[in-house]
Design an enzyme around this catalytic site. Structure first.
Site, PDB file in Angstrom:
ATOM      1  N   ASP A  97       0.846  -1.199   0.000  1.00 20.27           N
ATOM      2  CA  ASP A  97       0.000   0.000   0.000  1.00 20.27           C
ATOM      3  C   ASP A  97       0.885   1.254   0.000  1.00 20.27           C
ATOM      4  OD1 ASP A  97      -2.221   1.638   0.028  1.00 20.27           O
ATOM      5  OD2 ASP A  97      -2.534   1.486   2.185  1.00 20.27           O
ATOM      6  N   HIS A 135      -2.323   0.495  11.773  1.00 18.48           N
ATOM      7  CA  HIS A 135      -2.235  -0.919  11.400  1.00 18.48           C
ATOM      8  C   HIS A 135      -0.799  -1.307  11.064  1.00 18.48           C
ATOM      9  CE1 HIS A 135      -3.586   1.604   7.945  1.00 18.48           C
ATOM     10  NE2 HIS A 135      -2.457   1.157   7.437  1.00 18.48           N
ATOM     11  N   GLN A 141      -3.353  -5.454   5.864  1.00 19.45           N
ATOM     12  CA  GLN A 141      -3.103  -4.414   6.879  1.00 19.45           C
ATOM     13  C   GLN A 141      -3.972  -4.707   8.098  1.00 19.45           C
ATOM     14  OE1 GLN A 141      -4.022  -1.484   3.827  1.00 19.45           O
ATOM     15  NE2 GLN A 141      -2.147  -0.357   4.289  1.00 19.45           N
ATOM     16  N   ARG A 149       3.919  12.695  10.476  1.00 12.60           N
ATOM     17  CA  ARG A 149       2.588  12.550   9.874  1.00 12.60           C
ATOM     18  C   ARG A 149       1.957  11.287  10.434  1.00 12.60           C
ATOM     19  NH1 ARG A 149       0.238   9.574   5.794  1.00 12.60           N
ATOM     20  NH2 ARG A 149      -1.121  10.597   4.283  1.00 12.60           N
ATOM     21  N   ASP A 195      -0.497   8.658  10.278  1.00 14.14           N
ATOM     22  CA  ASP A 195      -1.352   8.124   9.223  1.00 14.14           C
ATOM     23  C   ASP A 195      -2.680   7.633   9.805  1.00 14.14           C
ATOM     24  OD1 ASP A 195      -1.555   7.229   6.411  1.00 14.14           O
ATOM     25  OD2 ASP A 195      -1.758   5.257   7.347  1.00 14.14           O
ATOM     26  N   GLU A 223      -3.362  13.013   9.734  1.00 13.66           N
ATOM     27  CA  GLU A 223      -3.848  12.757   8.374  1.00 13.66           C
ATOM     28  C   GLU A 223      -5.282  12.240   8.498  1.00 13.66           C
ATOM     29  OE1 GLU A 223      -4.635  10.276   4.774  1.00 13.66           O
ATOM     30  OE2 GLU A 223      -4.034   9.345   6.652  1.00 13.66           O
ATOM     31  N   HIS A 278      -0.334  11.873  -2.730  1.00 11.03           N
ATOM     32  CA  HIS A 278      -0.261  10.517  -3.282  1.00 11.03           C
ATOM     33  C   HIS A 278      -1.625   9.830  -3.289  1.00 11.03           C
ATOM     34  CE1 HIS A 278      -0.328   9.861   0.989  1.00 11.03           C
ATOM     35  NE2 HIS A 278      -0.583   8.583   0.770  1.00 11.03           N
ATOM     36  N   ASP A 279      -2.597  10.404  -2.560  1.00 12.85           N
ATOM     37  CA  ASP A 279      -3.903   9.766  -2.440  1.00 12.85           C
ATOM     38  C   ASP A 279      -4.899  10.330  -3.448  1.00 12.85           C
ATOM     39  OD1 ASP A 279      -3.492   7.780  -0.548  1.00 12.85           O
ATOM     40  OD2 ASP A 279      -3.728   9.158   1.141  1.00 12.85           O
ATOM     41  N   ARG A 326      -4.353   4.737  -7.729  1.00 10.26           N
ATOM     42  CA  ARG A 326      -3.633   5.906  -7.208  1.00 10.26           C
ATOM     43  C   ARG A 326      -2.204   5.950  -7.747  1.00 10.26           C
ATOM     44  NH1 ARG A 326      -4.576   5.182  -0.902  1.00 10.26           N
ATOM     45  NH2 ARG A 326      -4.126   3.066  -1.565  1.00 10.26           N
TER      46      ARG A 326
HETATM   47  C1  GLC Z   1      -3.523   6.911   4.502  1.00 15.56           C
HETATM   48  C2  GLC Z   1      -2.527   6.961   3.360  1.00 15.56           C
HETATM   49  C3  GLC Z   1      -3.021   6.082   2.255  1.00 15.56           C
HETATM   50  C4  GLC Z   1      -3.160   4.666   2.771  1.00 15.56           C
HETATM   51  C5  GLC Z   1      -4.054   4.627   4.019  1.00 15.56           C
HETATM   52  C6  GLC Z   1      -3.949   3.317   4.721  1.00 15.56           C
HETATM   53  O1  GLC Z   1      -4.741   7.432   4.152  1.00 15.56           O
HETATM   54  O2  GLC Z   1      -2.366   8.273   2.942  1.00 15.56           O
HETATM   55  O3  GLC Z   1      -2.163   6.125   1.153  1.00 15.56           O
HETATM   56  O4  GLC Z   1      -3.698   3.850   1.776  1.00 15.56           O
HETATM   57  O5  GLC Z   1      -3.659   5.611   4.964  1.00 15.56           O
HETATM   58  O6  GLC Z   1      -2.734   3.235   5.400  1.00 15.56           O
END
Ligand code: GLC
Length: 645
Positions: free
Chosen positions: A139, A182, A250, A280, A282, A324, A393-394, A517
């Site tokens: 991922d 995760h 995950q 950051r 996540d 995030e 990136h998302d 993505r």
């Molecule tokens: C966050 C990341 C994304 C990822 C998700 C799961 O949103 O930016 O790219 O798929 O977390 O970890």
């Protein structure tokens, strides 16, 4: 509040390691100021847990160890940042997110590219996840199998540290991710759980039958509905179900177990001591789960983050936290902290709402929804700031509030359908993107695609139209300008500075083909990027304009985020405008989202006696006079105006 038993605990822990640490009076103050609160938050989550007491001691011990081993250089940087106060609000910081391998071939060679980034004006690097992650189930690095080992494909830990040193010498800041929610199913904890270790099974949400999973799933939305429907995965090896909110590889960490919290805070502090300036976090919206809820944005998730913040304040006070949380605006705001914790949770959060509304305005040529959403967004604490951005990136989610869509006179369902159609290139749209995460049940979908492709450059190149190329570049600059001027720390995405269009090669890679993505995560071709310095090329036009925008942001102190912004009603639905101000300066920024010229009354911008005002346009680098009734803007133009004194 002073608590004698906590004083004793610290004495005992320090005595055990026979440490002179508390001679460092700043640390002493920080630990004594925070420990009672750390305990109080910890108890809110864990007081009834059988492992609470031992875990709390481990937590404090881990904070003290991290503080003790924090390199002197970083302690000095902490002190300098404290002196500045809320250093991350500065207009002089501009960031870029990039993958070390896709951008530069790896961590070692990334050092050679710092000069390129400096030329652009970037002085904060968000290096996308670098820790070990299994190749075909990574991922993009957000499935970590070892939190302390740099993945071989990027290099090694020493190279990361060397890079960080280079960056510090150049006064550049570093941002890294902690994947908090995760782990990869190949992490040692997951492997131990699979081997039947009860202790490690408790690190995850594991169940013997479908009872609890069914109960949870009734209220949990699917995050990746196409490729990973449901929120649990069956493990035939041990005949159990494990919670997997994202992909099946995950596994969600069980933060109701205090051992998990202690382990993860230890990782956070270890990362802090690598010299991370912004961490950051996540997916923080997901870190606490409760049956019967969506398992997102729960109050306990905020308690957890407040706890992380207090621990970081003691051990590494210069490191800021970024949430995030890509959720609805009213929920995003909460990650800055509320009530007693107002401004005391995460220092930064993504302004995903403004980002999505920029894309909304670009597709509809109408800025009203963006405008209506502002009062809510402006309520953030003064000590906190946004990450402002146009692409990352998302995917781009369209999760802003329906109420503002109605207010603008649209029906949310049809409005979002229009946006989705527009960005996948239907209905004669020049955008070239794709739908991501389409959910047939709810009809929801998000959007993938690079900045340039979504702004029409890919299409313009296909039809080889000079006029369309120019238009797409104007759109790119319009979008970036709004991110750079609207208040917050701007994060560019690599490749966008030279107009990379979508890269479809991911479709041939089985580890990536299920996730579109990847179309907007380019592999940098330096022959292309070198054209940034060749006059007249597309790369040069985009790079030079981005560079100028950044330079302008850095030059004008009004662009530091001191909540010094108010939005204007321009009287023209195509044109967004806001004023950024300090005690002695007032700058009016305008953005025309129309693909034709737009008229704005001078009086809407500068009041009723605007006629005849002498103005400077910092963007066009020219003087002008407010003559006539209207200020006239070209298609997709921007302006940065100041009234002459
Ligand atoms: C966050 C990341 C994304 C990822 C998700 C799961 O949103 O930016 O790219 O798929 O977390 O970890």
């Amino acid at each position: 509040m002073y608590q004698p038993h906590l004083h004793d605990l610290i004495d005992r822990l320090m005595g055990k390691t026979n440490d002179k640490l508390l001679a460092n009076s700043s640390l002493q103050l920080r630990i004594m100021a925070n420990i009672a609160e750390i305990e109080q938050l910890f108890n809110q989550l864990y007081s009834h847990h059988p492992k609470a007491k031992g875990s709390f001691e481990k937590l404090i011990s881990s904070i003290l160890t991290a503080a003790k081993t924090r390199p002197v250089k970083m302690q000095e940087k902490d002190a300098a940042k404290m002196k500045l106060g809320n250093w991350y609000l500065s207009n002089r910081i501009v960031g870029m997110s990039l993958y070390a391998d896709r951008f530069a071939g790896g961590l070692l060679t990334l050092a050679d590219k710092l000069e390129y980034l400096e030329k652009l004006g970037v002085n904060l690097l968000h290096i996308m996840p670098v820790f070990e992650s299994p190749q075909n189930e990574s991922d993009g690095g957000y499935a970590v199998s070892n939190y302390r080992k740099v993945d071989e494909k990027f290099g090694d830990l020493l190279q990361l540290q060397t890079l960080q040193n280079h960056m510090t010498e150049k006064d550049m800041y570093l941002m890294l991710d902690i994947v908090f929610n995760h782990t990869s199913r190949q992490h040692a904890w997951a492997k131990a759980a699979l081997a039947g270790d009860k202790n490690y099974q408790d690190y995850f949400y594991m169940y013997d039958d479908r009872g609890m999973p069914n109960a949870f799933e009734q209220a949990m939305p699917d995050i990746f509905p196409e490729v990973a429907p449901g929120s649990f995965t069956y493990l035939p090896e041990i005949n159990k179900w494990v919670m997997t909110v994202f992909h099946n590889y995950q596994w969600d960490l069980n933060f109701t177990n205090p051992q998990v919290l202690v382990e993860m805070i230890d990782v956070v502090l270890w990362m802090a001591n690598l010299g991370v300036d912004i961490l950051r976090i996540d997916a923080p919206a997901f870190i606490w789960k409760k049956v019967g809820t969506s398992c997102q944005n729960l109050p306990e998730a905020h308690v957890l983050l407040q706890l992380v913040r207090l621990c970081v304040q003691v051990a590494a006070p210069g490191m800021a936290l970024l949430a995030e949380a890509i959720v609805q605006p009213s929920e995003i705001m909460k990650y800055f902290g509320r009530n007693n914790y107002f401004g005391q949770e995460c220092e930064l959060a993504y302004n995903a709402t403004l980002m999505a509304l920029q894309w909304d305005a670009l597709a509809t040529k109408d800025v009203r929804i963006m405008q209506y959403s502002q009062p809510e967004l402006q309520q953030k604490p003064n000590t906190s700031t946004w990450i402002t951005y146009t692409r990352c990136h998302d995917d781009i989610g369209l999760g802003y509030a329906d109420g503002y869509i109605y207010q603008a006179g649209f029906v949310p369902y049809h409005h979002r359908n229009h946006l989705k159609n527009y960005y996948i290139g239907n209905d004669d749209s020049p955008a070239r993107g794709a739908l991501f995460g389409s959910n047939p049940k709810s009809g929801d979908a998000r959007i993938s695609g690079s900045l340039a492709s979504l702004c029409g450059l890919e299409h313009a190149l296909e039809i080889n139209s000079e006029a369309e190329i120019k238009k797409s570049i104007d759109k790119i600059i319009l979008m970036q300008a709004m991110s750079l001027f609207s208040g917050g720390l701007t994060m560019l995405f690599y490749g966008d500075e030279v107009g990379y269009t979508n890269d479809y090669s991911y479709q041939k890679d089985s580890g990536k083909s299920y996730d579109n993505r990847w179309m907007h995560r380019p592999i940098i071709n330096w022959a292309k990027n070198d054209k940034a310095f060749v006059e007249g090329t597309i790369e040069n036009q985009v790079f030079a304009a981005t560079q100028n925008l950044i330079a302008l942001r850095k030059r004008l102190a009004v662009f530091a985020d001191h909540s010094n912004i108010y939005w204007l009603q321009t009287g023209n639905n195509h044109v967004a405008a806001f004023v950024r101000y300090t005690a002695d300066k007032k700058i009016t920024c305008l953005f025309n989202f129309n693909d034709a010229g737009s008229y704005v009354r001078w009086s809407a911008l500068f009041g009723h006696d605007a006629y005849g005002y002498e103005l400077t346009d910092y963007w066009a680098d020219k003087k002008l006079t407010a003559n006539g009734e209207f200020y006239i803007m070209d298609a997709y133009a921007i302006a940065v105006l100041e009234q002459e004194k």
